[in-house]
Design an enzyme around this catalytic site. Structure first.
Site, short mmCIF file in Angstrom:
data_model
loop_
_atom_site.label_atom_id
_atom_site.label_comp_id
_atom_site.label_asym_id
_atom_site.label_seq_id
_atom_site.Cartn_x
_atom_site.Cartn_y
_atom_site.Cartn_z
N LYS A 18 0.84 -1.03 0.02
CA LYS A 18 -0.26 0.06 -0.15
C LYS A 18 0.65 1.69 0.43
O LYS A 18 1.44 1.37 1.27
CB LYS A 18 -0.64 -0.11 1.18
CG LYS A 18 -1.93 1.22 1.17
CD LYS A 18 -2.64 0.67 2.64
CE LYS A 18 -3.82 2.12 2.81
NZ LYS A 18 -3.95 1.93 4.29
N SER A 53 -9.13 -0.56 7.63
CA SER A 53 -8.90 -0.37 6.20
C SER A 53 -8.15 -1.49 5.48
O SER A 53 -8.01 -1.54 4.37
CB SER A 53 -8.38 0.70 6.66
OG SER A 53 -8.71 2.38 6.00
N SER A 61 -9.28 1.51 3.79
CA SER A 61 -8.48 2.46 2.20
C SER A 61 -7.48 1.40 1.63
O SER A 61 -6.86 1.85 0.54
CB SER A 61 -8.21 3.58 3.37
OG SER A 61 -6.14 2.97 4.30
#
Lengths: 478, 96
Positions: free
Chosen positions: A82, A181, A157
């Site tokens: 990420k 997330s 996210s």
């Protein structure tokens, strides 16, 4: 094809094939690069380390050929990260314009530990800006799409991470979980998502959003891989004083769960006004399956369900407003070309660099910390956090796990929740409890809706109870 | 609790942000909605409850006061928006 059956679902299978000479890391890397290019329309990757990954794969293959015992535990694992995790001499932006072009001087401890075991990094994936969001509709880098239905979001996210595993562009992806997330996108994309106990994995090199909530997490095709990655990344780190000094169990060697578990669930969650019938049915069916397998599943009282989100948004925005004050245009990151004075340098750089959601949360966080409002909002929320933690621990003294849906609904349509921030925040209702209290939680796929959208549930466990959680989920009694 | 323009302006100043009039109105409206949601916390009696600040259980993590984890100047300046090769440069702060 945007979705394909995964070529491999565990690193163990890969290692078997590598040992038998049926594949090489170069061949595997080529396969994943091919998948990345076939799924380009999903907008998963912000950067692909193609050449570098192939060269490293060739080196590792050579090392393995010369002496199979010389490679690390993660040889064969092709992973994505990420865009909030630092990787030395590579870009990291937190999904934000304010860090456009920024190259990290060091690697996150979690990444460093994976590299030391010969994991191969294939690319950096999209997310909500600084992890603030639940749809990966990034204002600067575009929306990432769900491979099960490209009109829908992958969640967030860590939506890029979930879609990257779902679309089989890598074996495992590393994300971060501040309020769900890792787990919510895992559920939206039909993969496993583990948020470890707060402090289990060092946060050094993870761009900070809300420091008392943030934890690096793992998205994978299997609980087995989640266990191995946790084992490698967990453990004390001198660069993160909040990392736990507790010994790291050999999670990957955890025996299957034996005996009967005592599992709690909240009737108020299963029958919550916001819950989609398909998610509700999946939860009820899972409860029945657990009972049929001999586990005890009981509804318990939890009076705080509807207070979790209000407290969470006060505390996380407060921490975010403080954490994000480092983006000032002085030593790194964006500096506005318009700035003539120091004040303008701060103000214009931040105004131009941050997206709307980040500004909204900074403003809210600034408000709850400001003179005159601090006690009424920030201190109050901290007190409520303690009550929530006390009650959660109490339940987990009597029960092994708490079962919950991950999200009230399956993946929603792109743009659907853009208008009302409160409606979007409330969709985090089931995931935030684990971050509020610091306990581990794992999302796992349980099926699909009639339209073929993945549904995920989660189990929360006791603090540092990852081994039990992983072994129970690995059993697959659902 | 509802916000007004003066409060939004004050928050902008504290947060070093500069909103347009439209954004100001929009974010003001959003904050009102969010604060209305947050007001629910007042329903809970928190008399005699200690605020919870730390989630980790580590107590007094100490280390030797030794210089380590240093980086060289070139690396430290690599991401800087403006430097003179030795220092970070910012717009003039002090009027002569």
């Amino acid at each position: 094809m945007l979705t394909v059956p995964p070529k491999y679902t565990t690193l163990t299978q890969i290692r078997t094939d590598l040992t038998a000479g049926k594949t090489t890391l170069v061949a595997l890397t080529e396969y994943y690069l091919q998948r990345i290019s076939e799924t380009e329309e999903l907008n998963i990757y912000l950067e692909v380390y193609a050449e570098e990954a192939l060269a490293k794969a060739a080196d590792l293959d050579k090392k393995f050929k010369e002496n199979p015992a010389s490679v690390g535990k993660m040889y064969g694992a092709v992973i994505s990260i990420k865009d909030v995790l630092c990787y030395a001499n590579h870009k990291v932006t937190g999904g934000s314009k304010i860090l456009e072009g920024f190259e990290s001087l060091f690697s996150a401890t979690a990444i460093e530990r994976c590299l030391a075991e010969d994991a191969l990094l294939i690319g950096r994936v999209n997310c909500d800006e600084f992890g603030m969001g639940s749809a990966t509709e990034n204002p600067h880098y575009g929306v990432t799409r769900n491979a099960a239905d490209t009109n829908r979001v992958p969640g967030g996210s860590s939506g890029g991470s979930a879609a990257a595993v779902q679309a089989d562009t890598c074996l495992v992806s590393l994300g971060s979980d501040t309020g769900g997330s890792v787990r919510q996108p895992a559920a939206f994309c039909g993969v496993y998502g583990l948020k470890p106990t707060y402090g289990r994995i060092s946060r050094y090199g993870l761009l900070a959003y809300a420091s008392s909530f943030d934890q690096i997490g793992i998205l994978a095709h299997s609980p087995q891989d989640a266990a191995l990655f946790l084992e490698i990344m967990a453990g004390q780190d001198e660069y993160d004083a909040t990392s736990s000094s507790k010994a790291v169990p050999a999670y990957s060697q955890t025996p299957p769960f034996s005996g009967k578990a005592k599992i709690a669930y909240f009737d108020t969650a299963v029958n919550h006004a916001s819950i989609d019938p398909a998610v509700r049915n999946a939860t009820l069916q899972t409860i029945e399956k657990y009972r049929a397998a001999g586990h005890v599943v009981v509804s318990v009282d939890f009076a705080y369900l509807d207070y979790i989100i209000p407290a969470y948004y006060v505390l996380t925005t407060a921490e975010a407003s403080s954490n994000l004050s480092r983006y000032d245009g002085v030593r790194y990151g964006r500096r506005s070309p318009e700035a003539q004075t120091v004040d303008e340098m701060y103000r214009l750089s931040r105004t131009e660099g941050f997206g709307k959601e980040v500004k909204r949360r900074i403003m809210l966080g600034t408000f709850v910390l400001s003179a005159g409002y601090y006690d009424a909002y920030y201190t109050k929320a901290q007190k409520v956090r303690r009550l929530i933690q006390q009650r959660t621990f109490e339940i987990l003294e009597e029960y092994d796990f708490i079962l919950m849906p991950v999200a009230p609904s399956p993946a929603w349509k792109i743009g659907e929740k853009n208008t009302d921030p409160v409606a979007a925040y409330l969709a985090d209702i089931f995931t935030v409890q684990a971050n509020m209290t610091g306990i581990p939680a794992m999302a796992f796929p349980v099926g699909e809706t009639e339209e073929g959208l993945p549904i995920g549930l989660q189990l929360m466990g006791r603090k540092f109870g990852e081994a039990e959680l992983l072994s129970f989920v690995s059993n697959g009694d659902f | 609790m509802t916000t007004d323009k003066n409060l939004i302006l004050r928050l902008e100043k504290l947060a070093r942000l500069q909103l347009s009039d439209t954004e100001r109105e929009e974010i003001g409206g959003d904050l009102d909605k969010i604060l209305a949601m947050v007001d629910k916390l007042q329903e809970i009696d928190t008399e005699n409850v200690e605020p919870l600040t730390y989630i980790n259980e580590e107590v007094n993590v100490l280390r030797a006061d030794a210089i380590k984890n240093q980086t060289d100047r070139a690396a430290a300046l690599r991401n800087a928006p403006d430097t003179d090769g030795t220092y970070f440069k910012v717009p003039k702060v002090i009027e002569r």
